[in-house]
Design a protein around this motif. Structure first.
Motif, short mmCIF file in Angstrom:
data_model
loop_
_atom_site.label_atom_id
_atom_site.label_comp_id
_atom_site.label_asym_id
_atom_site.label_seq_id
_atom_site.Cartn_x
_atom_site.Cartn_y
_atom_site.Cartn_z
N ARG A 45 0.84 -1.19 0.00
CA ARG A 45 0.00 0.00 0.00
C ARG A 45 0.88 1.25 0.00
N ARG A 46 0.33 2.34 -0.49
CA ARG A 46 1.08 3.59 -0.55
C ARG A 46 1.59 4.04 0.81
N PRO A 47 0.78 3.95 1.91
CA PRO A 47 1.31 4.37 3.22
C PRO A 47 2.54 3.57 3.65
N THR A 48 2.68 2.33 3.14
CA THR A 48 3.87 1.55 3.46
C THR A 48 5.11 2.21 2.86
N ILE A 49 5.00 2.69 1.61
CA ILE A 49 6.11 3.41 0.98
C ILE A 49 6.43 4.69 1.75
N VAL A 50 5.36 5.38 2.20
CA VAL A 50 5.55 6.59 3.00
C VAL A 50 6.36 6.27 4.25
N SER A 51 6.04 5.16 4.90
CA SER A 51 6.76 4.77 6.13
C SER A 51 8.21 4.41 5.84
N TRP A 52 8.45 3.72 4.71
CA TRP A 52 9.82 3.37 4.36
C TRP A 52 10.65 4.62 4.08
N GLU A 53 10.04 5.59 3.40
CA GLU A 53 10.79 6.79 3.04
C GLU A 53 11.01 7.73 4.22
N SER A 54 10.14 7.63 5.22
CA SER A 54 10.32 8.46 6.42
C SER A 54 11.16 7.76 7.48
N GLY A 55 11.45 6.45 7.28
CA GLY A 55 12.26 5.71 8.24
C GLY A 55 11.49 5.17 9.42
N LYS A 56 10.15 5.28 9.38
CA LYS A 56 9.35 4.79 10.51
C LYS A 56 9.33 3.26 10.54
#
Length: 751
Positions: A45-56
């Motif tokens: 899902r897109r939020p997963t990519i967001v988390s990877w790019e933010s380092g969360k």
């Protein structure tokens, strides 16, 4: 032995080296990829990519290896840019006049000074800096430059400037060069009269303009502000300038409107700034120069010349939705509004106005036709849109006072058989003896409930057609006159099986107050379809249906959903958390980044406000029943679409309630819109929601951040609830209204 080698290979693959989070985002943007494209390729899902790019979070096999390979290939194509060559020290400012180009001077919020070069700088250094910024070379200042160009605004005047570099602007390769400096800027002035434009990503521009007409001209010619269109046949977003109080004073505007001006919502026509605009041949829209002003010149060819102003000190940013945004320093306000603009759209007014404008931006009313015999294109209807002309509602869909209803007797009150009344729930009942023995009342709130209700719902795109004795079609949008009083909630279908329920403890799904209908009434298609789903026949006697229809709101839902999920992910609440982890992540999430929490609030308000605007009522003095009002001239004035979404939202909630009751024997005690309250032995939703091995009841309530799932709203004691009802002598007082913090006032109770 081969099995051991395979195991070692898998272990190594599972630990593939990855670049740091910030570099992951840079590489993706450098190749012009969206987070949605990467997520689709990796089947996440897109939020997963967001988390990877933010380092969360970090990717896990099998996606980790594929993600590492993607980043490795991108790093070969786009190696990290070397540090810029230091510019020569700028000369000490002395009095004098500005000479040279009027191109914007770039500063970084929090830097010691503007990114400018003295005349002693090497030409190569100038060219390198310009190339890294993806725009024309910066202004070369001489010793006779303007006194303010090499100094920063004082720390006391701009206390937040150092924080604005936390979110870098998009990489030039992925940006539209016309809008290289972002969608908007917050314009401020220091005590010396120097004006600065704070852009998204920490960039600060020097503003040479000394009047509002000059500011508009500079914005269109030099500032590189705006945003690309959201749809193929659409239009690019006009640049937005947010004026601080200091900027207002600098450009001859009042820091606040007078009582009379605030009531009118605009400056008087004789104000000096309006006269300046008239002399410069700029125009204002019909709403005049108010908190949200649009300044434009008529379109010539395909070129638009329009700038929008937002003035927070004139209450442009409603505190109910934007919190304390109006009080933020310029750099922080630019970050907040820029985040909203990038994820939703550049604000066009209130959140409600923006919600409506987003529908049009995603489905423009017209498009360019294919070339004709003469080789020219012309404007034609854009399929799937509402068109450019308004349509009348069906009589039953028209609100009281509409011109269609002028033939009704004066003071006539329309009943359910004359008026479509699809509204959200406001229902409550007394607690049973068994519920009184429990200790807690626990509230659940449906995330983005009305957005979820809009997703996938077919709505009419054209005019309604009147039909007598129709055969009900659950796929056909419309309003149906039908008697649903025979639907018995004590025995309904849940899926393929009939189930026995205590119907007296359930609200009716057909009325907002939860009362059982007493005869024929007008309903939107989702309501009538639900009666069939519960196992009962329906026989409409009359209908207004729309044969031209489509899923008009799907793209609108998807954009607002993505904005909501991405911002919640930034706040540490991901879409794939286990129930307990989700409740933990939601605890105090607003405090992690108060500005992003405001963005979440604004996104939610955009959903509700945009849907509300579909049936906007008359505003202001002078209107009389039977007369048209301004909103009726919009193609997006569509009360039938609003009714369909609200109907579907209410039905979605009732369906979950029935599933929950059939499986657990538990019934709600109160419902208010998207909040439902249950009596429980424990204070947490996990104390009564039927999870098994981390999996929720199919079709029931599920904890999570996605639209349509639920979060914890609040918990109070049963004693509190009974005490409040006794205090106000109201056995059916809606406790869902107060469950969040337990505060009840006389004003809340309507007294």
């Amino acid at each position: 032995m081969s099995e051991l080698f395979d195991a070692v290979d898998a272990l190594i693959a599972g630990q593939s080296p990855l670049p740091p989070p910030g570099e992951r985002e840079r590489l993706r943007k450098a190749h012009g990829l969206t987070q949605e494209q990467v997520a689709s390729a990796l089947k996440v899902r897109r939020p997963t990519i967001v988390s990877w790019e933010s380092g969360k979070t970090e990717p896990r096999p099998p996606q980790r290896e594929a993600y590492a390979r993607l980043l490795e290939k991108l790093s070969e194509l786009y190696p990290a840019t070397p540090a810029p060559v230091p510019a020569a020290a700028a000369p000490s400012p002395v009095s004098g006049t500005f000479t040279g180009s009027t191109a914007p001077v770039r500063r970084e919020a929090g830097s010691a000074g503007p990114r400018t070069l003295s005349t002693g700088a090497a030409p190569d250094a100038v060219a390198m800096t310009a190339e890294q910024n993806n725009q024309q070379p910066p202004v070369v200042r001489t010793a006779t430059s303007h006194p303010g160009v090499t100094t920063r605004p004082s720390a006391s005047r701009h206390p937040a400037a150092k924080k604005a570099t936390a979110r870098p602007a998009a990489a030039p390769a992925a940006a539209d060069p016309r809008f290289g400096n972002g969608p908007l800027a917050v314009v401020d002035a220091d005590t010396g009269g120097q004006v600065f434009a704070y852009c998204v990503g920490g960039l600060v521009l020097d503003v040479p303009a000394k009047s509002i007409p000059a500011l508009v001209d500079w914005t269109l010619r030099e500032a590189k502000l705006g945003a690309p269109k959201l749809s193929g046949p659409g239009k690019s977003a006009d640049p937005l300038l947010v004026l601080t109080e200091a900027a207002c004073e600098r450009f001859g505007l009042p820091a606040a409107l007078t009582g009379e001006e605030e009531l009118a919502g605009r400056l008087p026509e004789g104000h000096k700034v309006i006269k300046q605009l008239v002399r410069a041949e700029w125009k204002l829209t019909k709403r005049g120069f108010g908190p949200w002003a649009r300044i434009y010149r008529p379109v010539t060819g395909s070129e638009r010349a329009c700038v929008q102003l937002c003035i927070p000190s004139w209450h442009a940013l409603d505190a109910r939705h934007w919190g304390d945004a109006a009080q933020l320093p310029p750099a922080e306000l630019a970050r907040l509004l820029g985040t909203y603009a990038g994820r939703v759209m550049t604000p066009r007014g209130s959140t409600a106005v923006t919600g409506l404008e987003l529908m049009t931006a995603l489905h423009p009313p017209t498009r360019a036709s294919e070339p004709g015999i003469d080789g020219k294109r012309h404007s034609e209807h854009n399929p799937g849109s509402l068109g450019k002309d308004p349509v009348d509602p069906a009589p039953c869909e028209a609100p009281d006072g509409h011109p269609l209803l002028t033939d009704l007797p004066r003071f006539h009150v329309r009943g359910p058989a004359e008026k479509l009344f699809e509204e959200a729930y406001d229902w409550a009942r007394p607690l049973t003896d068994c519920e009184c023995t429990k200790r807690h009342l626990v509230g659940l709130d449906v995330n983005m409930a009305f957005a979820a209700g809009a997703n996938g719902v077919p709505v009419g795109l054209g005019v309604p057609t009147h039909v007598v004795d129709p055969v009900f079609d659950p796929k056909l949008p419309g309003s149906w006159l039908v008697d649903l009083s025979h639907v018995d909630l004590s025995r309904v279908k849940a899926g393929k099986e009939w189930v026995e329920l205590d119907g007296g403890l359930l609200p009716s799904p057909f009325t907002p107050k939860g009362e059982r209908p007493e005869g024929p009434a007008w309903y939107a298609t989702p309501t009538v379809a639900y009666a069939q789903e519960l196992g009962y026949d329906v026989a409409p006697t009359e209908a207004w249906v729309r044969y031209e229809n489509g899923r008009y709101l799907d793209a609108w839902y998807q954009r607002l959903r993505d904005a909501y999920l991405a911002t919640m992910a930034d706040l540490g609440v991901d879409a794939d958390l286990a129930p307990g982890d989700f409740l933990t992540a939601m605890d105090g999430y607003k405090a992690r980044d108060p500005q992003l929490a405001i963005v979440v609030s604004a996104v939610k308000a955009t959903v509700k406000g945009g849907l509300g605007k579909l049936r906007e009522r008359p505003r202001g003095e002078g209107w009389r029943p039977g007369e048209p009002w301004r909103a009726l001239s919009r193609p997006t004035w569509r009360p039938d679409i609003r009714a369909a979404v609200i109907s579907r939202t209410r039905i979605n909630l009732h369906r979950k309630i029935v599933k929950h009751a059939a499986f657990t024997g538990q019934y709600p005690v109160a419902i208010l819109s998207d909040c439902v309250v249950y009596a429980a032995d424990g204070p947490s939703p996990l104390d009564f929601l039927p999870y098994r091995d981390g999996k929720p009841l199919p079709g029931g309530f599920k904890l999570g951040i996605n639209p349509g799932l639920v979060k914890w709203e609040g918990t109070q004691s049963v004693l509190w609830g009974e005490g409040v009802r006794e205090q106000f002598d109201a056995p059916e007082l809606n406790l869902a209204r107060y469950i969040k913090d337990g505060t009840v006032t006389n004003a809340d109770n309507g007294e």
